[in-house]
Write an enzyme that holds these catalytic residues in place. Structure first.
Site, PDB file in Angstrom:
ATOM      1  N   THR A   1       0.827  -1.263  -0.004  1.00  0.00           N
ATOM      2  CA  THR A   1      -0.280  -0.028  -0.196  1.00  0.00           C
ATOM      3  C   THR A   1       0.848   1.193  -0.049  1.00  0.00           C
ATOM      4  O   THR A   1       2.119   1.030  -0.186  1.00  0.00           O
ATOM      5  CB  THR A   1      -0.951  -0.374   1.269  1.00  0.00           C
ATOM      6  OG1 THR A   1      -1.905   0.923   1.134  1.00  0.00           O
ATOM      7  CG2 THR A   1      -0.366  -0.157   2.515  1.00  0.00           C
TER       8      THR A   1
ATOM      9  N   LYS B   1       3.554   1.245  -3.920  1.00  0.00           N
ATOM     10  CA  LYS B   1       2.636   0.296  -5.086  1.00  0.00           C
ATOM     11  C   LYS B   1       3.632   0.329  -6.409  1.00  0.00           C
ATOM     12  O   LYS B   1       3.483  -0.374  -6.956  1.00  0.00           O
ATOM     13  CB  LYS B   1       1.341   0.873  -5.472  1.00  0.00           C
ATOM     14  CG  LYS B   1       0.355   0.501  -4.035  1.00  0.00           C
ATOM     15  CD  LYS B   1      -1.157   0.947  -4.502  1.00  0.00           C
ATOM     16  CE  LYS B   1      -2.035   0.466  -3.414  1.00  0.00           C
ATOM     17  NZ  LYS B   1      -3.483   0.828  -3.860  1.00  0.00           N
TER      18      LYS B   1
ATOM     19  N   ASN C   1      -0.425  -3.895  -6.135  1.00  0.00           N
ATOM     20  CA  ASN C   1      -0.854  -4.018  -4.821  1.00  0.00           C
ATOM     21  C   ASN C   1      -0.803  -5.311  -4.051  1.00  0.00           C
ATOM     22  O   ASN C   1      -1.204  -5.448  -3.139  1.00  0.00           O
ATOM     23  CB  ASN C   1      -2.076  -3.379  -4.541  1.00  0.00           C
ATOM     24  CG  ASN C   1      -3.187  -4.382  -4.897  1.00  0.00           C
ATOM     25  OD1 ASN C   1      -3.037  -5.255  -5.828  1.00  0.00           O
ATOM     26  ND2 ASN C   1      -4.488  -4.234  -4.645  1.00  0.00           N
TER      27      ASN C   1
ATOM     28  N   ASP D   1      -7.085  -4.513  -6.970  1.00  0.00           N
ATOM     29  CA  ASP D   1      -8.038  -3.465  -6.850  1.00  0.00           C
ATOM     30  C   ASP D   1      -9.126  -3.392  -7.688  1.00  0.00           C
ATOM     31  O   ASP D   1     -10.190  -3.434  -7.484  1.00  0.00           O
ATOM     32  CB  ASP D   1      -7.268  -2.026  -6.772  1.00  0.00           C
ATOM     33  CG  ASP D   1      -6.396  -1.782  -5.214  1.00  0.00           C
ATOM     34  OD1 ASP D   1      -6.924  -2.417  -4.288  1.00  0.00           O
ATOM     35  OD2 ASP D   1      -5.712  -0.898  -5.194  1.00  0.00           O
TER      36      ASP D   1
ATOM     37  N   GLY E   1      -5.015   6.495  -8.016  1.00  0.00           N
ATOM     38  CA  GLY E   1      -4.489   4.769  -8.190  1.00  0.00           C
ATOM     39  C   GLY E   1      -5.663   3.969  -8.275  1.00  0.00           C
ATOM     40  O   GLY E   1      -5.761   3.033  -9.142  1.00  0.00           O
TER      41      GLY E   1
HETATM   42  N1  LIG Z   1     -12.137  -0.207  -1.556  1.00  0.00           N
HETATM   43  C1  LIG Z   1     -11.190  -0.514  -1.940  1.00  0.00           C
HETATM   44  O1  LIG Z   1     -10.511  -1.597  -1.983  1.00  0.00           O
HETATM   45  C2  LIG Z   1      -9.996   0.536  -2.182  1.00  0.00           C
HETATM   46  C3  LIG Z   1      -8.921   0.268  -3.082  1.00  0.00           C
HETATM   47  C4  LIG Z   1      -8.137   1.212  -3.228  1.00  0.00           C
HETATM   48  C5  LIG Z   1      -8.219   2.537  -2.798  1.00  0.00           C
HETATM   49  N2  LIG Z   1      -9.405   2.746  -2.009  1.00  0.00           N
HETATM   50  C6  LIG Z   1      -9.759   4.211  -1.739  1.00  0.00           C
HETATM   51  O2  LIG Z   1      -9.882   4.976  -2.766  1.00  0.00           O
HETATM   52  C7  LIG Z   1      -9.464   6.308  -2.333  1.00  0.00           C
HETATM   53  C8  LIG Z   1      -8.545   6.932  -3.449  1.00  0.00           C
HETATM   54  O3  LIG Z   1      -7.539   6.150  -3.466  1.00  0.00           O
HETATM   55  P1  LIG Z   1      -6.210   6.314  -4.501  1.00  0.00           P
HETATM   56  O4  LIG Z   1      -5.056   5.423  -4.062  1.00  0.00           O
HETATM   57  O5  LIG Z   1      -6.717   6.648  -5.854  1.00  0.00           O
HETATM   58  O6  LIG Z   1      -5.762   7.723  -3.884  1.00  0.00           O
HETATM   59  P2  LIG Z   1      -4.912   9.007  -4.811  1.00  0.00           P
HETATM   60  O7  LIG Z   1      -4.057   8.086  -5.904  1.00  0.00           O
HETATM   61  O8  LIG Z   1      -4.370   9.822  -3.793  1.00  0.00           O
HETATM   62  O9  LIG Z   1      -5.977   9.791  -5.606  1.00  0.00           O
HETATM   63  C9  LIG Z   1      -7.100  10.483  -5.138  1.00  0.00           C
HETATM   64  C10 LIG Z   1      -8.072  10.920  -6.067  1.00  0.00           C
HETATM   65  O10 LIG Z   1      -8.868  11.780  -5.276  1.00  0.00           O
HETATM   66  C11 LIG Z   1      -9.389  12.991  -5.974  1.00  0.00           C
HETATM   67  N3  LIG Z   1      -9.794  14.027  -4.912  1.00  0.00           N
HETATM   68  C12 LIG Z   1      -9.527  14.116  -3.628  1.00  0.00           C
HETATM   69  N4  LIG Z   1     -10.016  15.050  -2.769  1.00  0.00           N
HETATM   70  C13 LIG Z   1     -10.792  15.695  -3.801  1.00  0.00           C
HETATM   71  C14 LIG Z   1     -11.749  16.674  -3.677  1.00  0.00           C
HETATM   72  N5  LIG Z   1     -11.965  17.327  -2.529  1.00  0.00           N
HETATM   73  N6  LIG Z   1     -12.583  16.978  -4.832  1.00  0.00           N
HETATM   74  C15 LIG Z   1     -12.439  16.412  -5.860  1.00  0.00           C
HETATM   75  N7  LIG Z   1     -11.153  15.235  -6.099  1.00  0.00           N
HETATM   76  C16 LIG Z   1     -10.611  14.950  -5.114  1.00  0.00           C
HETATM   77  C17 LIG Z   1      -7.939  13.445  -6.385  1.00  0.00           C
HETATM   78  O11 LIG Z   1      -7.960  14.481  -7.220  1.00  0.00           O
HETATM   79  P3  LIG Z   1      -6.761  15.584  -7.667  1.00  0.00           P
HETATM   80  O12 LIG Z   1      -5.969  14.719  -8.601  1.00  0.00           O
HETATM   81  O13 LIG Z   1      -7.502  16.595  -8.437  1.00  0.00           O
HETATM   82  O14 LIG Z   1      -6.205  15.982  -6.310  1.00  0.00           O
HETATM   83  C18 LIG Z   1      -7.504  11.953  -6.880  1.00  0.00           C
HETATM   84  O15 LIG Z   1      -7.914  11.987  -8.270  1.00  0.00           O
HETATM   85  C19 LIG Z   1      -8.972   6.363  -0.956  1.00  0.00           C
HETATM   86  O16 LIG Z   1      -9.873   6.746  -0.039  1.00  0.00           O
HETATM   87  C20 LIG Z   1      -8.736   4.901  -0.787  1.00  0.00           C
HETATM   88  O17 LIG Z   1      -9.146   4.559   0.494  1.00  0.00           O
HETATM   89  C21 LIG Z   1     -10.323   1.762  -1.824  1.00  0.00           C
END
Ligand SMILES: NC(=O)c1ccc[n+]([C@@H]2O[C@H](COP(=O)([O-])OP(=O)(O)OC[C@H]3O[C@@H](n4cnc5c(N)ncnc54)[C@H](OP(=O)(O)O)[C@@H]3O)[C@@H](O)[C@H]2O)c1
Length: 301
Positions: free
Chosen positions: A69, A73, A94, A109, A135
């Site tokens: 994580t 990654k 992952n 994922d 991601g």
């Molecule tokens: N359920 C599961 O199995 C699983 C698996 C993986 C991840 N997740 C969850 O998925 C979420 C994202 O993870 P990630 O790894 O993709 O994170 P990441 O790579 O940091 O990407 C975060 C994304 O969220 C956007 N964002 C954050 N705050 C925002 C806001 N206020 N308004 C608009 N866009 C916003 C960011 O946009 P910008 O580019 O504009 O900043 C970016 O596109 C996390 O909360 C994680 O817990 C869940």
């Protein structure tokens, strides 16, 4: 026949930093127990500068595999012996799997999401709107396209990040999809104000971190009145399982996939990769629900 004594457990785990709040152990160890396996899943704090040593340690201890994580990654790839197809496309791993001594990087994922989606509908020919370009969005977009989705609209606040993902989807991903006899249309929309979901959207996914505990009341900038009841709505946020989006989409009558389902879905695939056997998803979901119920994560708070 005397039962043979065996005090050696098979090892799996999660490498991350910070990692203390990662709940994966709480779903995987009950799965092992329900499968009659004396295996362990360790939550291991690995600082970035120690990643090479940690992977070498996992080899030395003959780990059966491990999850990676944040922030490992991408960085873990240089320490592995090979990559699965979608991990290579995404450039992110992952889940590492020990296959006959070779450490192979996979990405579960998006596979977990797609497996959960298939329980509701066939991805082939579907139109997907992805909110976010990090991601989670990358993993879901790649797997849903490989599963037959033919249109992806990427919606992201940061233009550079959105355009980079658009380029990946239009390039390497589309080539792979075309080599499988399908096609993929991709467009990026800069996220400004409340996003209006286009007519004909089959699947809408929140792949941003908006709504993650403790910010459970946070609102996704989305015109909910433009979400059709025919659209399947999904949220990647696992904690709380009922986010504002999940709550509002259910209230409209949409079919919904919550983030817990995706988390369990990827865990099922990881355990199957490591053990060769399919674990019980219901055992894993229940274990996580019990863990998350220990905090006041209800929406609205
Ligand atoms: N359920 C599961 O199995 C699983 C698996 C993986 C991840 N997740 C969850 O998925 C979420 C994202 O993870 P990630 O790894 O993709 O994170 P990441 O790579 O940091 O990407 C975060 C994304 O969220 C956007 N964002 C954050 N705050 C925002 C806001 N206020 N308004 C608009 N866009 C916003 C960011 O946009 P910008 O580019 O504009 O900043 C970016 O596109 C996390 O909360 C994680 O817990 C869940």
């Amino acid at each position: 026949m005397p039962k043979e004594l065996n005090f050696k457990q098979e090892l799996t785990g999660c490498f991350g930093f910070p990692v203390a709040e990662n709940p994966t152990q709480a779903m995987i160890e009950p799965a092992y127990r329900s499968m009659g396996l004396d295996w362990r899943y360790l939550t291991l704090e690995v600082r970035p500068e120690n990643l090479a040593a940690a992977v070498a340690g996992a080899r030395a201890f003959s780990f059966r595999g491990f999850n990676c994580t944040i922030p490992h990654k991408v960085a873990v790839i240089q320490h592995l012996d090979g990559l699965g197809e979608s991990a290579a496309l995404m450039g992110a791993v992952n889940c590492v799997v020990n296959r006959d001594g070779q450490f192979i990087g996979e990405n579960t994922d998006g596979k977990g999401f797609t497996a959960t989606f298939r329980e509701l509908a066939d991805p082939r020919g579907k139109s997907l709107v992805l909110l976010g370009a990090g991601g989670a969005a990358r993993a879901i977009g790649v797997e849903m396209a490989l599963a037959g989705c033919t249109k992806i609209t990427l919606v992201n606040r940061d233009e550079k990040r959105g355009r980079d993902l658009e380029a990946l989807f239009r390039g390497k991903l589309r080539e792979t999809v075309k080599s499988q006899g399908s096609d993929l249309a991709v467009n990026y929309v800069r996220w400004q104000g409340d996003f209006r979901v286009p007519d004909g959207t089959d699947i809408l996914v929140n792949a941003t971190s908006i709504g993650l505990y403790p910010d459970v009341n946070a609102r996704i900038p989305l015109a909910m009145e433009t979400v059709s009841t025919e659209t399947i709505v999904a949220d990647v946020i696992p904690n709380p399982p009922t986010t504002r989006l999940v709550h509002e989409a259910r209230a409209k009558g949409c079919r919904v996939i919550d983030g817990l389902a995706m988390l369990v879905g990827q865990g099922v695939i990881g355990v199957e990769y490591w053990t060769g056997k399919r674990p019980d998803a219901a055992v894993m979901r229940r274990a996580l629900e019990e863990v998350f119920a220990q905090v006041d994560n209800r929406f609205p708070r």
